[in-house]
Motif scaffolding. Sequence first.
Motif, short mmCIF file in Angstrom:
data_model
loop_
_atom_site.label_atom_id
_atom_site.label_comp_id
_atom_site.label_asym_id
_atom_site.label_seq_id
_atom_site.Cartn_x
_atom_site.Cartn_y
_atom_site.Cartn_z
N ARG A 137 -114.18 -40.27 -81.47
CA ARG A 137 -113.53 -41.33 -80.70
C ARG A 137 -112.12 -41.61 -81.20
N VAL A 138 -111.94 -41.72 -82.50
CA VAL A 138 -110.62 -42.03 -83.06
C VAL A 138 -109.65 -40.87 -82.83
N VAL A 139 -110.08 -39.67 -83.16
CA VAL A 139 -109.19 -38.51 -83.05
C VAL A 139 -108.78 -38.28 -81.59
N LEU A 140 -109.72 -38.38 -80.66
CA LEU A 140 -109.39 -38.17 -79.25
C LEU A 140 -108.51 -39.29 -78.69
N ALA A 141 -108.72 -40.52 -79.16
CA ALA A 141 -107.88 -41.63 -78.70
C ALA A 141 -106.44 -41.44 -79.16
N LEU A 149 -108.33 -39.91 -71.79
CA LEU A 149 -107.51 -40.35 -70.66
C LEU A 149 -107.04 -41.80 -70.78
N ASN A 150 -107.64 -42.57 -71.68
CA ASN A 150 -107.25 -43.97 -71.92
C ASN A 150 -106.97 -44.16 -73.40
N PRO A 151 -105.90 -43.51 -73.89
CA PRO A 151 -105.69 -43.41 -75.32
C PRO A 151 -105.12 -44.69 -75.95
N LEU A 152 -105.14 -44.68 -77.27
CA LEU A 152 -104.39 -45.66 -78.04
C LEU A 152 -102.92 -45.35 -77.76
N GLN A 153 -102.13 -46.36 -77.53
CA GLN A 153 -100.73 -46.10 -77.21
C GLN A 153 -99.92 -45.80 -78.47
#
Length: 134
Positions: A29-33, A60-64
Amino acid sequence: MTLRWEAFLEEVRERGEYDSPQEAERAARVVLALLGAHLVGEVRAELAARLPETMALILLNPLQAAEPLNAERFVRATAAWIEGATEATALWDIGAVLSTVADAAGDDLMDQVLLQLPPGYALLFGRPTAGTRP
């Protein structure tokens, strides 16, 4: 071909030698975000299409990100987002997740992904150098 959720997590769990699927999921989750913030357009959409739905939505809804992170700063950012992580453990987590992503993506798509990323990411995906084949 899209990987199933369980198969994706099991692959990450094995590569990361995690004790539980939850540890593998947290890393994924962290790496993909963080990765999702660095990819745009068709390349990000095509990569997402090759991942399980939950992971695709994270991509598709990442950390900015205010700016593209070089590979070293990507590792630091990952360590900051994973509780108790160090840069060394974050690098391990990144390798487990991104090598699984690279296998799901295939060579042609990975070449396009690496073109959107700052230099140095090929190694994070478990690839020696971008754009060159042995």
